[in-house]
Each structure stands twice: as C-alpha cells, then as structure tokens.
Motif scaffolding. Structure first.
Motif, PDB file in Angstrom:
ATOM      1  N   PRO A   1       9.768 -25.348 -87.390  1.00 50.13           N
ATOM      2  CA  PRO A   1      10.496 -25.576 -88.629  1.00 50.13           C
ATOM      3  C   PRO A   1       9.634 -26.356 -89.613  1.00 50.13           C
ATOM      4  N   SER A   2       9.748 -25.991 -90.873  1.00 48.96           N
ATOM      5  CA  SER A   2       8.966 -26.647 -91.911  1.00 48.96           C
ATOM      6  C   SER A   2       9.859 -27.474 -92.802  1.00 48.96           C
ATOM      7  N   SER A   3       9.401 -28.628 -93.180  1.00 49.95           N
ATOM      8  CA  SER A   3      10.159 -29.464 -94.108  1.00 49.95           C
ATOM      9  C   SER A   3       9.833 -29.121 -95.543  1.00 49.95           C
ATOM     10  N   THR A   4       8.907 -28.163 -95.734  1.00 49.74           N
ATOM     11  CA  THR A   4       8.538 -27.763 -97.079  1.00 49.74           C
ATOM     12  C   THR A   4       9.399 -26.612 -97.537  1.00 49.74           C
ATOM     13  N   THR A   5       9.230 -26.205 -98.771  1.00 48.60           N
ATOM     14  CA  THR A   5      10.035 -25.122 -99.309  1.00 48.60           C
ATOM     15  C   THR A   5       9.534 -23.794 -98.802  1.00 48.60           C
ATOM     16  N   GLY A   6      10.363 -22.737 -99.035  1.00 45.32           N
ATOM     17  CA  GLY A   6       9.988 -21.411 -98.571  1.00 45.32           C
ATOM     18  C   GLY A   6       8.684 -20.925 -99.183  1.00 45.32           C
ATOM     19  N   SER A   7       8.320 -21.403-100.384  1.00 38.25           N
ATOM     20  CA  SER A   7       7.104 -20.936-101.025  1.00 38.25           C
ATOM     21  C   SER A   7       5.852 -21.346-100.256  1.00 38.25           C
TER      22      SER A   7
ATOM     23  N   ALA B   1      30.900 -28.242 -95.899  1.00 39.28           N
ATOM     24  CA  ALA B   1      29.734 -29.084 -96.176  1.00 39.28           C
ATOM     25  C   ALA B   1      28.589 -28.582 -95.311  1.00 39.28           C
ATOM     26  N   LEU B   2      27.475 -28.203 -95.944  1.00 38.83           N
ATOM     27  CA  LEU B   2      26.363 -27.596 -95.222  1.00 38.83           C
ATOM     28  C   LEU B   2      25.136 -28.486 -95.227  1.00 38.83           C
ATOM     29  N   ASP B   3      24.365 -28.379 -94.156  1.00 42.91           N
ATOM     30  CA  ASP B   3      23.035 -28.960 -94.089  1.00 42.91           C
ATOM     31  C   ASP B   3      22.097 -27.889 -94.657  1.00 42.91           C
ATOM     32  N   TRP B   4      21.743 -28.046 -95.920  1.00 42.55           N
ATOM     33  CA  TRP B   4      21.011 -26.981 -96.601  1.00 42.55           C
ATOM     34  C   TRP B   4      19.617 -26.776 -96.017  1.00 42.55           C
ATOM     35  N   ASP B   5      18.935 -27.856 -95.680  1.00 44.55           N
ATOM     36  CA  ASP B   5      17.580 -27.720 -95.144  1.00 44.55           C
ATOM     37  C   ASP B   5      17.575 -26.906 -93.855  1.00 44.55           C
ATOM     38  N   ALA B   6      18.480 -27.248 -92.930  1.00 42.06           N
ATOM     39  CA  ALA B   6      18.519 -26.540 -91.648  1.00 42.06           C
ATOM     40  C   ALA B   6      19.012 -25.106 -91.822  1.00 42.06           C
ATOM     41  N   THR B   7      19.960 -24.908 -92.712  1.00 41.25           N
ATOM     42  CA  THR B   7      20.486 -23.563 -92.956  1.00 41.25           C
ATOM     43  C   THR B   7      19.394 -22.644 -93.487  1.00 41.25           C
ATOM     44  N   LEU B   8      18.622 -23.111 -94.445  1.00 41.12           N
ATOM     45  CA  LEU B   8      17.568 -22.284 -95.020  1.00 41.12           C
ATOM     46  C   LEU B   8      16.396 -22.128 -94.059  1.00 41.12           C
ATOM     47  N   ALA B   9      16.113 -23.173 -93.271  1.00 42.25           N
ATOM     48  CA  ALA B   9      15.032 -23.060 -92.282  1.00 42.25           C
ATOM     49  C   ALA B   9      15.335 -21.967 -91.274  1.00 42.25           C
TER      50      ALA B   9
ATOM     51  N   ALA C   1      16.732 -17.201-103.432  1.00 47.00           N
ATOM     52  CA  ALA C   1      15.520 -17.846-103.935  1.00 47.00           C
ATOM     53  C   ALA C   1      14.492 -18.008-102.815  1.00 47.00           C
ATOM     54  N   GLU C   2      14.947 -18.397-101.624  1.00 50.62           N
ATOM     55  CA  GLU C   2      14.046 -18.517-100.474  1.00 50.62           C
ATOM     56  C   GLU C   2      13.445 -17.164-100.120  1.00 50.62           C
ATOM     57  N   ALA C   3      14.263 -16.116-100.182  1.00 53.24           N
ATOM     58  CA  ALA C   3      13.771 -14.777 -99.861  1.00 53.24           C
ATOM     59  C   ALA C   3      12.657 -14.368-100.818  1.00 53.24           C
ATOM     60  N   ARG C   4      12.846 -14.635-102.099  1.00 55.75           N
ATOM     61  CA  ARG C   4      11.801 -14.300-103.071  1.00 55.75           C
ATOM     62  C   ARG C   4      10.522 -15.080-102.790  1.00 55.75           C
ATOM     63  N   ALA C   5      10.687 -16.346-102.403  1.00 57.10           N
ATOM     64  CA  ALA C   5       9.529 -17.208-102.193  1.00 57.10           C
ATOM     65  C   ALA C   5       8.678 -16.774-101.004  1.00 57.10           C
ATOM     66  N   CYS C   6       9.333 -16.251 -99.957  1.00 56.10           N
ATOM     67  CA  CYS C   6       8.558 -15.913 -98.751  1.00 56.10           C
ATOM     68  C   CYS C   6       8.537 -14.422 -98.462  1.00 56.10           C
ATOM     69  N   GLY C   7       9.010 -13.605 -99.387  1.00 51.51           N
ATOM     70  CA  GLY C   7       8.903 -12.158 -99.217  1.00 51.51           C
ATOM     71  C   GLY C   7       9.888 -11.578 -98.233  1.00 51.51           C
ATOM     72  N   GLY C   8      11.007 -12.245 -98.009  1.00 54.02           N
ATOM     73  CA  GLY C   8      12.012 -11.756 -97.070  1.00 54.02           C
ATOM     74  C   GLY C   8      13.026 -10.846 -97.732  1.00 54.02           C
ATOM     75  N   ARG C   9      13.624  -9.977 -96.936  1.00 58.90           N
ATOM     76  CA  ARG C   9      14.663  -9.082 -97.430  1.00 58.90           C
ATOM     77  C   ARG C   9      16.022  -9.749 -97.268  1.00 58.90           C
ATOM     78  N   ILE C  10      16.898  -9.599 -98.290  1.00 63.95           N
ATOM     79  CA  ILE C  10      18.197 -10.253 -98.222  1.00 63.95           C
ATOM     80  C   ILE C  10      19.281  -9.373 -98.829  1.00 63.95           C
ATOM     81  N   SER C  11      20.399  -9.359 -98.157  1.00 59.23           N
ATOM     82  CA  SER C  11      21.624  -8.777 -98.693  1.00 59.23           C
ATOM     83  C   SER C  11      22.703  -9.857 -98.596  1.00 59.23           C
ATOM     84  N   ALA C  12      23.818  -9.677 -99.277  1.00 59.06           N
ATOM     85  CA  ALA C  12      24.842 -10.727 -99.275  1.00 59.06           C
ATOM     86  C   ALA C  12      26.219 -10.128 -99.488  1.00 59.06           C
TER      87      ALA C  12
END
Length: 406
Positions: A31-37, A72-80, A119-130
């Motif tokens: 796990p990284s503490s940095t952003t997806g970019s 209430a979400l833990d955003w860092d862990a959720t995005l990681a 935004a994370e998907a764009r930063a790391c080239g991941g595919r996303i649907s919602a």
C-alpha cells in the motif's frame, strides 16, 4: 492454526491449495501513502475478457456515527484497495452492491466515492465503471417521472466524473412500476440520454428482496423478454448486461440472445469459472461471459492470473486456477446472500488491505463467528493472504473478542 469453536473445529492450512502449490502466492504492491498519480502503472490489460471487480468500501472506525446515519469512509484505505485491483489489471466497478450500496452507503457518499475513484483511475490508468441508481429518494416516489429524474441525476454525475455508467436495478422503480411498460419507458429515456454505451444491471432478489418482480414480473421468463426488449430498442447504447441471478443456464440462454456487440457480464458468484470460460471455441456460435463480480474483490490476484492464462488460450489452466475458488465464493454468498459483504471485508482485513474489521452501518455483525472462521480457512487454503502470520494473528484477535479461548 486450529480454531476451536463450540460449533465445531476448523483446521486452516498455511500452504496453498494443491492446485496452486507450485506457484508463489499472488502478491500485491505494498500500500502506498501517496496519491494514485505516483503509483506504478498497471500491467497490460486483460485481452480475452473484460473483467471488473465490484469493490468494497473501508469504513472510518473512529467516526461517531450510527447504523442509520451517514456513511463515514476511510478514504485513503478505500482508494488504496482500488489501486490494488488496478495493479493486477482488473477494472473496478464502483459504488455497487459490494460497496454496501443500499445497505449503509448513502448517495452523497457514493457520489463522492465515484468522483474520487474516477480521479484515481485517470491518474493510474485504471478502468472504472460506476453504479447509477435512485437511492437519493429517501421516501417512496410519487411517480415514474420522479424515479427517472433520480436516475438522470446519478447518470449525469457518473458521466461528468469520467466513469462508465452501470444502470443499477432500482428499488424505487420496482415499487412504482405497474408493469413491463413502465420499465421500457424509464430505461428507454435513460438510454436515449446516455452519452456512451452503458451496462445494464439485473440484480436478483437473493441479493435484494426489494427487487422481487423486476422488469415487471416475478416470472423470470417474462422478465427476461422485457429485459431483452429494452436492449433491442437501443443496442447502440448498451455496452453489456450484468446478470446476477445465480442461474447459469439462464445466463447462457440470455447471452445467446443478445444482439451482436452487446456483452454479457456474469454476476454469478456460484458459476463464474464455467461462464467466463464459455462454450467450446470450436462450437459454431460459441459465446462466453465477461465478468463483473463481487467475489473478484477478495480473489482479485487469482482472478487476474486465471484470465491471463485464458488470454493465451489455456482454458484448462484458467479452470485449474479459478475452480478452487468457487467453494469460498459459495460460502461467502450463502443465504442470506446480501450479507456476503461481511465476509469480503473480513478477508480484506486479514489480507492486510485495511487495519480493522469495521463496516459501514455495523454490518460486520451480519455473519456468525463460525461463518467467518470458515471463510478464513477457505481463503487460507487458496493462499490469498500475502502474510499468513498476520492473517492468523488477526483471526485469533477476532476470536478472543468473541470469547473463544486461545
């Protein structure tokens, strides 16, 4: 480790399943503490199948909230965790049933989740649907127009965020529609408005009892005809359909009847290996299913490994890797199926993807201790824990909290 419970004994093994014993345990980047970019780029995309994992959310364990209060979400862990899935080449299906949509995750938090994940998907080239639904309606709608307006609001939000929309089944529509014609009207309007092709989602009542009779009938044959009518009227606006009925024969029949170019994304967490493998390629008119699955949250690394074998034409190797995971999946999705999220989050905690076993709405209490212990055993046999000692330590801690002597 042997788990002694008043209901029986479980004997987890720290070695992988025999079918996997010759290979190293699937690992994820730390796990990284940095952003997806700043995350490493994902591997080349899977080529023979389009594969989405419906991803869970990580609750904030320090939030002073209540089961019926705002999530209430833990955003860092959720995005990681989403970066973990992308790192294996899987797509992410965001804000779906697995993320406790309609079972604790309210629309304001779901909307923020979609924005952040896209935004994370764009930063790391991941595919996303919602998922687009109507869950901002907190009181019963007075008309179909109100249902359509709610759908339109969510569809616009997802499109503006840059994710591919999934039109989820709507409790509000199920409660308001008087017959198949109302479904044809609402979905027809939505598909005409969609900028790009969407995924249609048929979620069965085993996942949500409020969706009983969806598409205007409790007769699944009749419901299927209405579903196909919606697709046939707008094939250029339907990328694919996700079917979550836990009925493999029905899915096989449905995918044979889909218009050319419309994918079938299996949502069958009981029969996914055979459905993804599909018909014998030498058979005229052979079809197969792509995937959008909740079970690919805990088994993501194995799922990606299996599909990469399928990419090379190795159908037998694909089944060798994926077939042993079905026992775990059937256990997690056992009735009442809608509580499968509890086992999914347990395994994420045991695997080290989050630091606690707390869920939105307190849903960590939705499964029994024997059920959770069995989930641990089956996951350990598959080699799903990058650090088996950590998983054992955490499982022992959970047992101690429940009063099981250690």
């Amino acid at each position: 480790m042997t788990i002694e419970l008043p209901y029986g004994s479980y004997h987890p093994r720290t070695d992988p399943h025999p079918a996997l014993s010759s290979r190293p345990r699937p690992q994820s980047p730390p796990p990284s503490s940095t952003t997806g970019s700043q995350s490493p780029p994902p591997p080349p995309p899977l080529s023979s199948r389009t594969v989405f994992s419906a991803a869970h959310v990580v609750a904030d364990p320090y939030a002073d909230t209540t089961p019926d209060g705002p999530a209430a979400l833990d955003w860092d862990a959720t995005l990681a965790f989403r970066r973990h899935l992308w790192a294996h080449g899987l797509g992410v299906a965001e804000a779906m049933d697995t993320a406790q949509r309609g079972m604790g995750l309210d629309w304001p938090r779901a909307a923020e989740l979609i924005t952040r994940s896209a935004a994370e998907a764009r930063a790391c080239g991941g595919r996303i649907s919602a998922g687009a639904g109507t869950d901002q309606l907190t009181t019963p709608p007075s008309s179909l127009a109100e249902v359509s307006k709610a759908y339109e609001e969510q569809l616009a939000h997802i499109e503006s965020a840059g994710a591919q929309p999934i039109l989820m089944a709507s409790r509000a529509l199920a409660a308001t529609a008087t017959g198949p014609e109302d479904y044809l009207t609402v979905y027809g309007e939505l598909l005409r408005q969609a900028r790009e092709p969407v995924i249609l989602h048929w979620l069965g009542p085993m996942f949500d009892p409020a969706l009983t009779g969806y598409w205007g009938s409790s007769d699944l044959d009749a419901a299927t005809e209405t579903f196909l009518q919606v697709i046939a009227a707008h094939p250029d606006k339907v990328d694919g359909v996700k079917v979550s009925l836990l009925d493999a024969d029905r899915e096989v029949d449905l995918r044979r009847r889909l218009p050319e170019g419309v994918r079938c994304y299996t949502g069958d967490d009981f029969h996914y290996p055979e459905l993804i493998a599909g018909d014998d390629p030498s058979t005229p008119g052979a079809r197969f299913s792509h995937a959008l699955l909740g079970i690919f949250d805990p088994i993501g690394p194995l799922a990606a490994e299996a599909v990469r074998l399928l990419d090379t034409g190795d159908r037998a190797g694909f089944r060798t890797v994926l077939d042993p995971t079905v026992e775990l999946s059937r256990h997690l999705f056992a009735a009442p199926t809608r509580y499968y999220k509890t086992g999914v989050v347990l395994l994420a905690w045991l695997a080290g993807h989050q630091e606690h076993f707390t869920m939105v709405g307190g849903l960590q209490s939705a499964r029994s201790l024997p059920h959770l212990a069995r989930a641990y055993e089956l996951a350990d046999r598959l080699g799903l824990f990058p650090d088996p000692a950590l998983a054992e330590h955490r499982m022992r801690a959970l047992l101690t909290v429940h009063g099981v002597p250690q």
